[in-house]
Design a protein around this motif. Sequence first.
Motif, mmCIF file in Angstrom:
data_model
loop_
_atom_site.group_PDB
_atom_site.id
_atom_site.type_symbol
_atom_site.label_atom_id
_atom_site.label_comp_id
_atom_site.label_asym_id
_atom_site.label_seq_id
_atom_site.Cartn_x
_atom_site.Cartn_y
_atom_site.Cartn_z
ATOM 1 N N ILE A 303 5.963 19.069 -24.135
ATOM 2 C CA ILE A 303 6.517 18.140 -25.137
ATOM 3 C C ILE A 303 6.144 16.695 -24.798
ATOM 4 C CG2 ILE A 303 8.414 19.665 -25.830
ATOM 5 C CD1 ILE A 303 10.246 17.781 -24.054
ATOM 6 N N CYS A 304 5.006 16.567 -24.145
ATOM 7 C CA CYS A 304 4.539 15.241 -23.735
ATOM 8 C C CYS A 304 4.493 14.249 -24.913
ATOM 9 C CB CYS A 304 3.139 15.405 -23.145
ATOM 10 S SG CYS A 304 2.730 14.186 -21.939
ATOM 11 N N ASP A 305 4.111 14.765 -26.092
ATOM 12 C CA ASP A 305 4.055 13.885 -27.264
ATOM 13 C C ASP A 305 5.419 13.266 -27.538
ATOM 14 O OD1 ASP A 305 4.869 16.521 -27.807
ATOM 15 O OD2 ASP A 305 4.312 16.408 -29.919
ATOM 16 N N LYS A 318 11.028 22.505 -20.873
ATOM 17 C CA LYS A 318 11.358 23.724 -20.113
ATOM 18 C C LYS A 318 10.410 23.934 -18.932
ATOM 19 C CE LYS A 318 13.670 26.493 -23.641
ATOM 20 N NZ LYS A 318 13.605 25.623 -24.822
ATOM 21 N N LEU A 319 9.238 23.319 -18.981
ATOM 22 C CA LEU A 319 8.248 23.528 -17.917
ATOM 23 C C LEU A 319 8.401 22.520 -16.776
ATOM 24 C CD1 LEU A 319 5.029 24.132 -20.103
ATOM 25 C CD2 LEU A 319 6.791 25.757 -19.398
ATOM 26 N N PHE A 320 9.224 21.495 -17.005
ATOM 27 C CA PHE A 320 9.358 20.401 -16.031
ATOM 28 C C PHE A 320 9.828 20.921 -14.674
ATOM 29 C CE2 PHE A 320 11.885 17.159 -13.843
ATOM 30 C CZ PHE A 320 11.011 16.086 -13.823
ATOM 31 N N GLY A 321 9.021 20.652 -13.654
ATOM 32 C CA GLY A 321 9.421 20.995 -12.284
ATOM 33 C C GLY A 321 9.317 22.464 -11.941
ATOM 34 N N ALA A 340 5.598 9.540 -17.324
ATOM 35 C CA ALA A 340 7.057 9.662 -17.158
ATOM 36 C C ALA A 340 7.423 10.962 -16.438
ATOM 37 C CB ALA A 340 7.741 9.586 -18.520
ATOM 38 N N CYS A 341 6.739 12.073 -16.763
ATOM 39 C CA CYS A 341 7.093 13.348 -16.118
ATOM 40 C C CYS A 341 6.793 13.284 -14.626
ATOM 41 C CB CYS A 341 6.329 14.506 -16.770
ATOM 42 S SG CYS A 341 6.784 14.753 -18.491
ATOM 43 N N ASN A 342 5.650 12.697 -14.288
ATOM 44 C CA ASN A 342 5.279 12.560 -12.875
ATOM 45 C C ASN A 342 6.303 11.694 -12.134
ATOM 46 O OD1 ASN A 342 3.962 11.024 -10.604
ATOM 47 N ND2 ASN A 342 2.344 12.512 -11.001
HETATM 48 FE FE1 SF4 Z 1 4.225 18.316 -20.593
HETATM 49 FE FE2 SF4 Z 1 4.657 18.936 -18.036
HETATM 50 FE FE3 SF4 Z 1 5.888 16.866 -19.069
HETATM 51 FE FE4 SF4 Z 1 6.542 19.320 -19.836
HETATM 52 S S1 SF4 Z 1 6.829 18.457 -17.808
HETATM 53 S S2 SF4 Z 1 6.255 17.506 -21.147
HETATM 54 S S3 SF4 Z 1 4.568 20.354 -19.731
HETATM 55 S S4 SF4 Z 1 3.680 17.073 -18.817
#
Ligand code: SF4
Length: 349
Positions: A303-305, A318-321, A340-342
């Motif tokens: 959901i990066c967008d 749901k994929l975070f971490g 932001a996710c990083n």
């Molecule tokens: Fe995309 Fe990964 Fe962030 Fe999820 S955690 S929005 S898969 S970059």
Amino acid sequence: MKRERVKELVNLIHSLAPRDRKVKIMNVCGSHEHTITHAGLRSLMPEAIELVPGPGCPVCVCSESDVINAINLSNRDDVILATYGDMLRVPTKIGSIRSSGGNYKMISAPHEVLKIAKENPDKKVVFFSIGFETTTAPTAALLEMGIPDNVFILTSQKLTPEIMEVLVKDSEVGVDAFIAPGHVSAIVGSKAWKVFPEEYGIPTVVAGFEPENLLLAIVKVLYQLKEGRADLENVYSGVVRPEGNRKAQELMYKYFEKADVNWRGIGLIPKSGLELRPEYSNVNAKVVFNLPEIKEEKIPGCICDKVVLGKAYPTDCKLFGTACTPRNPKGPCMVSLEGACNIWYRFGN
Ligand code: SF4
């Protein structure tokens, strides 16, 4: 002293925060998000204040088409692709620049392509130039210096004020105020943001990167909201001038012109990027190598967008971490140190 100043500013924020509604304050700079998260500023906010990361990561918004074209170029025998380290691991439907195993070199500044070109006179060296205004200016400076015949530029340059205008027009985002990016402001000038208070009634404050400076920007926003004002303020005035860096702006627009460009996960935004002017098409890799525009495919589950547009937090994914980590990024927001996710993965939220 710093600790006392932080305490004073946090107390002010608590006293100024509205009691009857939420205030969504968006930053549009990966370094701002880094400071906010690393310093734990969110945990110091009253419940009414929401600090939201926006589109501050250039790697995250670089179109998939541009990355795939870069990958395909790096797989040609006659090409060496040169680009910034973060770009090497950006996932696409055909893998990343690094995983595809082509000819590529990591650089940290545009002028390094000159050395690569000199050492490889029988190769075409393609500089994959990505980013916001802060990276466009050095690419323009490289062109001003003069480049050898075997250097070409593949551009994926984006403009910050234009994406912010998209955000304010999107009711799902619902931004109440902007913290404008310090580095970009040093190039474009604080005046580049005056459209937001003047046309959209959104308080906008230019800030630097120290926690105290960001807290001060939040205080300024809250004073404006309390007093029913929408102004442009600058708490990073030691670095950012109203007119910005005129020399850098002149150079940028000498070599580049505004163009309709694709933003990853977002789509085509009119006049939101920079492409080389037609008179420099002899160095434009898109023209020289006849590169196609490739239809983007959404990464399943990513959901990066939404994260980039401030419509979701990284932890909403749901994929975070789990399936997506900095070592094994599924989406572009997990790759770059400015994503932001990083940032949320490394420092928590
Ligand atoms: Fe995309 Fe990964 Fe962030 Fe999820 S955690 S929005 S898969 S970059």
